[in-house]
Every structure is written in structure tokens, then in C-alpha cells.
Design a protein around this motif. Structure first.
Motif, short mmCIF file in Angstrom:
data_model
loop_
_atom_site.label_atom_id
_atom_site.label_comp_id
_atom_site.label_asym_id
_atom_site.label_seq_id
_atom_site.Cartn_x
_atom_site.Cartn_y
_atom_site.Cartn_z
N ALA A 142 0.82 -1.21 0.00
CA ALA A 142 0.00 0.00 0.00
C ALA A 142 0.85 1.27 0.00
CB ALA A 142 -0.93 0.00 1.21
N GLY A 143 2.18 1.11 -0.01
CA GLY A 143 3.06 2.26 -0.07
C GLY A 143 3.60 2.72 1.26
N ALA A 144 3.36 1.94 2.32
CA ALA A 144 3.85 2.32 3.64
C ALA A 144 5.36 2.11 3.73
CB ALA A 144 3.17 1.49 4.72
N ARG A 145 5.99 2.85 4.62
CA ARG A 145 7.38 2.61 4.97
C ARG A 145 7.41 1.56 6.07
NH1 ARG A 145 10.87 5.65 8.20
NH2 ARG A 145 9.21 7.17 8.47
N THR A 146 8.31 0.59 5.97
CA THR A 146 8.29 -0.54 6.89
C THR A 146 9.64 -0.70 7.59
OG1 THR A 146 8.86 -2.03 5.07
CG2 THR A 146 6.52 -1.77 5.60
N ILE A 147 9.58 -0.99 8.89
CA ILE A 147 10.76 -1.05 9.75
C ILE A 147 10.73 -2.33 10.57
CG2 ILE A 147 11.96 0.07 11.67
CD1 ILE A 147 10.61 2.71 10.76
N ALA A 148 11.88 -2.97 10.72
CA ALA A 148 12.01 -4.13 11.60
C ALA A 148 13.14 -3.90 12.58
CB ALA A 148 12.27 -5.40 10.79
N GLN A 149 12.97 -4.44 13.78
CA GLN A 149 14.03 -4.36 14.78
C GLN A 149 15.15 -5.31 14.42
OE1 GLN A 149 12.67 -5.08 18.79
NE2 GLN A 149 14.73 -5.14 19.64
N SER A 150 16.39 -4.90 14.68
CA SER A 150 17.56 -5.71 14.33
C SER A 150 17.65 -6.95 15.19
CB SER A 150 18.84 -4.89 14.48
OG SER A 150 19.07 -4.60 15.86
N GLU A 151 18.24 -8.00 14.63
CA GLU A 151 18.41 -9.25 15.35
C GLU A 151 19.23 -9.06 16.62
OE1 GLU A 151 20.04 -13.83 14.59
OE2 GLU A 151 20.24 -12.29 13.03
N ASP A 152 20.25 -8.23 16.57
CA ASP A 152 21.15 -8.05 17.71
C ASP A 152 20.45 -7.46 18.92
OD1 ASP A 152 23.22 -9.11 16.30
OD2 ASP A 152 24.17 -7.19 15.82
N THR A 153 19.35 -6.73 18.72
CA THR A 153 18.68 -6.08 19.85
C THR A 153 17.36 -6.74 20.22
OG1 THR A 153 17.61 -4.44 18.40
CG2 THR A 153 19.78 -3.88 19.32
N CYS A 154 16.98 -7.82 19.53
CA CYS A 154 15.73 -8.52 19.83
C CYS A 154 15.92 -9.52 20.96
CB CYS A 154 15.23 -9.27 18.60
SG CYS A 154 14.38 -8.27 17.37
N VAL A 155 14.93 -9.62 21.82
CA VAL A 155 14.89 -10.71 22.80
C VAL A 155 14.61 -12.01 22.07
CG1 VAL A 155 13.68 -11.64 24.81
CG2 VAL A 155 14.17 -9.19 24.68
N ILE A 156 13.66 -11.99 21.14
CA ILE A 156 13.36 -13.12 20.27
C ILE A 156 13.31 -12.61 18.84
CG2 ILE A 156 11.66 -14.86 19.59
CD1 ILE A 156 12.82 -15.64 22.18
N TYR A 157 14.20 -13.09 18.00
CA TYR A 157 14.22 -12.64 16.61
C TYR A 157 13.37 -13.59 15.77
CZ TYR A 157 16.05 -10.86 12.17
OH TYR A 157 16.18 -10.29 10.92
N GLY A 158 12.06 -13.52 16.00
CA GLY A 158 11.12 -14.35 15.27
C GLY A 158 10.26 -13.53 14.34
#
Length: 368
Positions: A323-339
Motif C-alpha cells: 500500500a506504499g507504507a514505509r516498513t521497519i524491523a528491529q535488528s536481530e542483535d537487539t531482539c529478545v526473540i528474533y522471530g
């Protein structure tokens, strides 16, 4: 009395757990449920003091920790464990508002996640939720303990924040000027999410922005979670209710008992609708909220996927990107669970990956 056991039956690769509860009945029940699922119960304790000794002796992968116990309770025990024998902890909390308050404090002290016990402190209701309990134990075992305890360490170093300041986080320099028109933000999270979401919201500068937060959490907990975010951030945050509307400088936390769908978007204000949908694997589901945002919002839109277990948000983030949104994900190094972030990245629909402390700035365009 505490005791150490080994019920693996030769399964050396089995997950190893210590159970801490002042009720012998509950210890036995939880032990049986975990053992039946192939989880090795290597120790039990009736209070926090005994737990410290048993954990030091058995070095388990996970500790299940009751909150209310005589002598040293669960909160103090978690804090001591993190200092003496750091081990992933799953809190077993009463499914009440009071249980929610204590649970959030336990998460602040270093617990990774919580399991809300149906039917009260001592109840066979846990048996009906055995699959959920085993799933929670396994997810906690995979947690990055350093990421789970980072917030507590930094709070101790930096001191506590207030409604308009950030605890232990460098406040981004972004402002409303970086956003071209009203900005709608949808944030999704699961395991490790309460602290991560609070960290993002406490650092998110006030702008022409409205936020919808979907955190996997039971209904008895989401109202208190909204209160905590309201206290920690510059935004006015409340739990979503059917027909609720939010405008600039406001945020909603999805109700734990239903899914939160963005129903309309007019004059920069969102209206949400609460609905039941048994086809979803989790409630509230991030996918439901994100897909509805993609369908309804015609202004600037940002989707954020933070730490968590599972694949929820992968379909939603793809819909938002389409739909044209900007999308962001948290980095693996700072995740408690990188799922959840991992699955979102695998869709090919994530524009940016950021460390947790950079997410707030990235939302409003303050991070290059």
C-alpha cells in the motif's frame, strides 16, 4: 522443600527447566505438563531463596517463577537470579489487574515473558492451557537474555524518566517537520515486546502522528500496559475500545481480548473496531491491524515489527508495503526473540532494519 530431579529418561537434548511455586500441587501439575511434552524438569523450589540454590546447582535453560510466595517472592528472586545466575525466566502470573502490575515489574527486573494462569494461583485451569505453557517455555529458552535485561541495567545507570523524558535512551532530533502530513504508525510485538515498545514510545518525539500498538498480551494486561506507556511517553495512550478514535499525539493499545481493526480514517483521525476472529493464531493479531491500516489509511503510513516469537505481522507488513507504507524491523542483535522481525524481513517487504534505540527516530524520519 527444594529438590533436584532429572525426568529426561535419557533425552540429553531435552530442554531443562526448574519450577518455582509455593504450592506443591502446582509444582506437580506444571511438572507433569512439561514432562509430557518432552521437557526435562530438573529441579523444583517452594520459594525464591530455594530457587536461587536449585538454579545455581542445576543450571537450567528456563525457570518458571510464581509471583506470590512466602519468604522471598518472585520479584526479588528474578532480580537476584539476574545478578547471580542469569537464566531466562517465565513468570506465572494471576490473570488479574493486580497480576498485570506485578508482571510488568518482573519484566523490568529481567524476566523474559509471562504466562497468565487461568483460574487463580492454585488451579487445574493450567492443564487446559498446557500447549500455550509449553510454547511459552520453549520461546523463553530461545531468548537473548542480554537484550531482555538491558533496559534494567540502563535504568540503573541513567535513573528513571518522566512523562516527557526518556529513560536511558538518546532522544531523536526528529520533529513534525520531517513528516509530510499526518503520520499513522502501527507497531507489532510479542515476546520481549513490553519493554521494547515502552522504549520506542518513550523516545518517540511528539509529532503530527498517531500510533496503534499491537502487543500479544491477555485482556487483563493490556489496560495496564496502556497506562504504563501513557506514563512513559509524550503521547496520550489508552487501551482500544470499540469505536475509539485517536488523532495527533495519541496512541491506542490493542485490547487483549479481541482484534483491533482500523475501521476508518478521516481528517487525520483514526477510528477502530474490535472484532472476534478465531482464524487468527494469536489474539490480538498484528496482521489484522496492519492489513486494515493498509486498506483504510490514505496518508503517510509506517509499519514497525519489534521483537517476538512466530510469524504474526508478516502478512500485515507485506500488505502495508504494497500500500506504499514505509516498513521497519528491529535488528536481530537487539531482539529478545528474533522471530517476528525475521519473518517480516523474509517477506522482502521491510525497507529498514534498525537497532531498538534507533526505531523511534526512524519512524519519523530522524534516522538516515
Amino acid at each position: 522443600m527444594s529438590r533436584t530431579t532429572d525426568r529426561r529418561g535419557g533425552r540429553d537434548d531435552s530442554l531443562r527447566v526448574v519450577i518455582v511455586d509455593d504450592s506443591p500441587f502446582m509444582r506437580g501439575l506444571i511438572s507433569d505438563l512439561l514432562t509430557d511434552a518432552g521437557v526435562a524438569v530438573v529441579g523444583e523450589a517452594g520459594d525464591g531463596a530455594e530457587a536461587l540454590s536449585v538454579v545455581a546447582e542445576t543450571r537450567p535453560d528456563v525457570v518458571t517463577m510464581d509471583v506470590e510466595m512466602p519468604g522471598m517472592g518472585g520479584l526479588e528472586a528474578v532480580e537476584r537470579l539476574m545478578a547471580e545466575t542469569p537464566t531466562p525466566v517465565l513468570m506465572l502470573s494471576a490473570h488479574t489487574a493486580e497480576g498485570a502490575e506485578v508482571t510488568f515489574e518482573a519484566l523490568e527486573r529481567g524476566a523474559v515473558d509471562f504466562f497468565s494462569k487461568p483460574g487463580g494461583e492454585v488451579s487445574t485451569g493450567v492443564s487446559r492451557e498446557s500447549e500455550r505453557l509449553v510454547k511459552a517455555v520453549r520461546s523463553v529458552a530461545d531468548a537473548d537474555l542480554a537484550a531482555a535485561t538491558r533496559d534494567r541495567r540502563e535504568r540503573e545507570n541513567a535513573g528513571s524518566g518522566s512523562k516527557t523524558t526518556t529513560a536511558g535512551v538518546s532522544t531523536p532530533t526528529a520533529s513534525a517537520a520531517t513528516v509530510d502530513g499526518p503520520l499513522t504508525v502501527v507497531i507489532g510485538a510479542s515476546t520481549g515486546g513490553p519493554n521494547a515498545v515502552e522504549r520506542v514510545m518513550s523516545a518517540l518525539p511528539m509529532a503530527d502522528c498517531r500510533v496503534v500498538i499491537v502487543q500479544h498480551m491477555p485482556e487483563a494486561f493490556t489496560s495496564r500496559f496502556a497506562d504504563r506507556l501513557n506514563e512513559a511517553s509524550a503521547y496520550d495512550v489508552r487501551e482500544a475500545s470499540d469505536g475509539a478514535r485517536i488523532g495527533s499525539g495519541e496512541a491506542l493499545v490493542a485490547n487483549g481480548g479481541s482484534h483491533t481493526r482500523i475501521d476508518s480514517y478521516r481528517s487525520g483521525r483514526l477510528r477502530v473496531k474490535l472484532e472476534e476472529d478465531d482464524s487468527q493464531s494469536v489474539t490480538p493479531a498484528v496482521d489484522v491491524t496492519m492489513r486494515s491500516a493498509a486498506e483504510v489509511v490514505d496518508g503517510p503510513l509506517v509499519g514497525v515489527v519489534l521483537t517476538g516469537m512466530g510469524a504474526d505481522a508478516s502478512e500485515g507488513i507485506r500488505a502495508m508495503a504494497d500500500a506504499g507504507a514505509r516498513t521497519i524491523a528491529q535488528s536481530e542483535d537487539t531482539c529478545v526473540i528474533y522471530g517476528m522481525p525475521k519473518r517480516a524481513v523474509e517477506t522482502g517487504s521491510i525497507d529498514e532494519v534498525h537497532d531498538l534505540d534507533d526505531v523511534a527516530g526512524a519512524i519519523v524520519g530522524g534516522v538516515a
